[in-house]
Design a protein around this motif. Sequence first.
Motif, PDB file in Angstrom:
ATOM      1  N   LEU A  61      -1.214  16.393  -6.170  1.00  0.00           N
ATOM      2  CA  LEU A  61      -0.475  16.332  -4.909  1.00  0.00           C
ATOM      3  C   LEU A  61      -0.805  15.058  -4.136  1.00  0.00           C
ATOM      4  O   LEU A  61       0.109  14.441  -3.570  1.00  0.00           O
ATOM      5  CB  LEU A  61      -0.706  17.587  -4.064  1.00  0.00           C
ATOM      6  N   PRO A  62      -2.060  14.580  -4.122  1.00  0.00           N
ATOM      7  CA  PRO A  62      -2.318  13.312  -3.446  1.00  0.00           C
ATOM      8  C   PRO A  62      -1.530  12.138  -4.053  1.00  0.00           C
ATOM      9  O   PRO A  62      -1.020  11.293  -3.311  1.00  0.00           O
ATOM     10  CB  PRO A  62      -3.829  13.108  -3.621  1.00  0.00           C
ATOM     11  N   ASP A  63      -1.397  12.102  -5.370  1.00  0.00           N
ATOM     12  CA  ASP A  63      -0.613  11.036  -6.004  1.00  0.00           C
ATOM     13  C   ASP A  63       0.867  11.159  -5.656  1.00  0.00           C
ATOM     14  O   ASP A  63       1.539  10.161  -5.383  1.00  0.00           O
ATOM     15  CB  ASP A  63      -0.794  11.048  -7.518  1.00  0.00           C
ATOM     16  N   ALA A  64       1.368  12.389  -5.664  1.00  0.00           N
ATOM     17  CA  ALA A  64       2.768  12.609  -5.304  1.00  0.00           C
ATOM     18  C   ALA A  64       3.016  12.220  -3.848  1.00  0.00           C
ATOM     19  O   ALA A  64       4.023  11.581  -3.525  1.00  0.00           O
ATOM     20  CB  ALA A  64       3.158  14.068  -5.545  1.00  0.00           C
ATOM     21  N   ALA A  65       2.083  12.578  -2.963  1.00  0.00           N
ATOM     22  CA  ALA A  65       2.217  12.225  -1.546  1.00  0.00           C
ATOM     23  C   ALA A  65       2.215  10.716  -1.363  1.00  0.00           C
ATOM     24  O   ALA A  65       2.993  10.173  -0.562  1.00  0.00           O
ATOM     25  CB  ALA A  65       1.086  12.852  -0.733  1.00  0.00           C
ATOM     26  N   GLU A  66       1.367  10.028  -2.098  1.00  0.00           N
ATOM     27  CA  GLU A  66       1.313   8.570  -2.014  1.00  0.00           C
ATOM     28  C   GLU A  66       2.644   7.960  -2.449  1.00  0.00           C
ATOM     29  O   GLU A  66       3.175   7.064  -1.797  1.00  0.00           O
ATOM     30  CB  GLU A  66       0.180   8.080  -2.920  1.00  0.00           C
ATOM     31  N   GLU A  67       3.203   8.475  -3.535  1.00  0.00           N
ATOM     32  CA  GLU A  67       4.480   7.952  -4.023  1.00  0.00           C
ATOM     33  C   GLU A  67       5.619   8.275  -3.059  1.00  0.00           C
ATOM     34  O   GLU A  67       6.505   7.437  -2.837  1.00  0.00           O
ATOM     35  CB  GLU A  67       4.778   8.511  -5.415  1.00  0.00           C
ATOM     36  N   VAL A  68       5.609   9.447  -2.459  1.00  0.00           N
ATOM     37  CA  VAL A  68       6.619   9.782  -1.450  1.00  0.00           C
ATOM     38  C   VAL A  68       6.494   8.827  -0.261  1.00  0.00           C
ATOM     39  O   VAL A  68       7.498   8.310   0.246  1.00  0.00           O
ATOM     40  CB  VAL A  68       6.510  11.256  -1.003  1.00  0.00           C
ATOM     41  N   VAL A  77       2.008   0.478  -2.026  1.00  0.00           N
ATOM     42  CA  VAL A  77       0.958   1.434  -1.707  1.00  0.00           C
ATOM     43  C   VAL A  77      -0.210   0.754  -0.993  1.00  0.00           C
ATOM     44  O   VAL A  77      -0.844   1.342  -0.125  1.00  0.00           O
ATOM     45  CB  VAL A  77       0.495   2.205  -2.965  1.00  0.00           C
ATOM     46  N   THR A  78      -0.485  -0.493  -1.333  1.00  0.00           N
ATOM     47  CA  THR A  78      -1.596  -1.223  -0.696  1.00  0.00           C
ATOM     48  C   THR A  78      -1.310  -1.547   0.766  1.00  0.00           C
ATOM     49  O   THR A  78      -2.235  -1.881   1.501  1.00  0.00           O
ATOM     50  CB  THR A  78      -1.902  -2.526  -1.463  1.00  0.00           C
ATOM     51  N   GLU A  79      -0.066  -1.436   1.178  1.00  0.00           N
ATOM     52  CA  GLU A  79       0.315  -1.712   2.560  1.00  0.00           C
ATOM     53  C   GLU A  79       0.332  -0.458   3.427  1.00  0.00           C
ATOM     54  O   GLU A  79       0.552  -0.540   4.633  1.00  0.00           O
ATOM     55  CB  GLU A  79       1.699  -2.374   2.610  1.00  0.00           C
ATOM     56  N   SER A  81      -1.252   2.874   5.284  1.00  0.00           N
ATOM     57  CA  SER A  81      -2.523   3.346   5.823  1.00  0.00           C
ATOM     58  C   SER A  81      -2.876   4.683   5.186  1.00  0.00           C
ATOM     59  O   SER A  81      -2.002   5.455   4.787  1.00  0.00           O
ATOM     60  CB  SER A  81      -2.435   3.501   7.344  1.00  0.00           C
ATOM     61  N   ALA A  82      -4.155   4.962   5.118  1.00  0.00           N
ATOM     62  CA  ALA A  82      -4.616   6.252   4.602  1.00  0.00           C
ATOM     63  C   ALA A  82      -4.090   7.379   5.482  1.00  0.00           C
ATOM     64  O   ALA A  82      -3.776   8.467   4.991  1.00  0.00           O
ATOM     65  CB  ALA A  82      -6.140   6.273   4.539  1.00  0.00           C
ATOM     66  N   GLU A  83      -3.965   7.117   6.784  1.00  0.00           N
ATOM     67  CA  GLU A  83      -3.459   8.128   7.705  1.00  0.00           C
ATOM     68  C   GLU A  83      -2.007   8.488   7.388  1.00  0.00           C
ATOM     69  O   GLU A  83      -1.635   9.660   7.411  1.00  0.00           O
ATOM     70  CB  GLU A  83      -3.562   7.626   9.149  1.00  0.00           C
ATOM     71  N   ARG A  84      -1.190   7.488   7.061  1.00  0.00           N
ATOM     72  CA  ARG A  84       0.210   7.760   6.729  1.00  0.00           C
ATOM     73  C   ARG A  84       0.306   8.634   5.479  1.00  0.00           C
ATOM     74  O   ARG A  84       1.055   9.607   5.436  1.00  0.00           O
ATOM     75  CB  ARG A  84       0.968   6.463   6.515  1.00  0.00           C
ATOM     76  N   VAL A  85      -0.465   8.279   4.456  1.00  0.00           N
ATOM     77  CA  VAL A  85      -0.440   9.063   3.215  1.00  0.00           C
ATOM     78  C   VAL A  85      -0.959  10.475   3.482  1.00  0.00           C
ATOM     79  O   VAL A  85      -0.405  11.453   2.985  1.00  0.00           O
ATOM     80  CB  VAL A  85      -1.242   8.362   2.103  1.00  0.00           C
TER      81      VAL A  85
END
Length: 121
Positions: A61-68, A77-79, A81-85
């Motif tokens: 789910l963390p990978d899916a959330a990052e891709e969403v 993805v490098t742009e 923020s951790a808060e957004r993800v």
Amino acid sequence: MSTSDSDSDLDSPGLALAVLEWLEDREEGPEDVDACLELLADRRRRLLLEVMRTYGEELTLPDAAEEVAVRESGRKVTELSAERVANVYISLYHDHMPRLVEAGLIEYDQERDLVHPLECR
């Protein structure tokens, strides 16, 4: 959705009319159509389904959330923020994913925090 937001030549009214025309040939009842349109009305849910179809295999789910989050923002993805993800993850976990699981579009293994597209199973 405007023409500039899509690869399609349809504008929002044109798209709505095309969907209605497509629905005329279907046998689903109005309740099923309403439930489907309600489920797909949220962009984040559509993006999660798109991610799962693109990868075609289980994802954390963390990978899916990052891709969403990447697809929502149009950024790398490098742009992000951790808060957004994290915010995307939380909304997927608490709101969007349970709806998609209930609809039978994905499966979720909470113990392993894995999302499975149904085609993967």
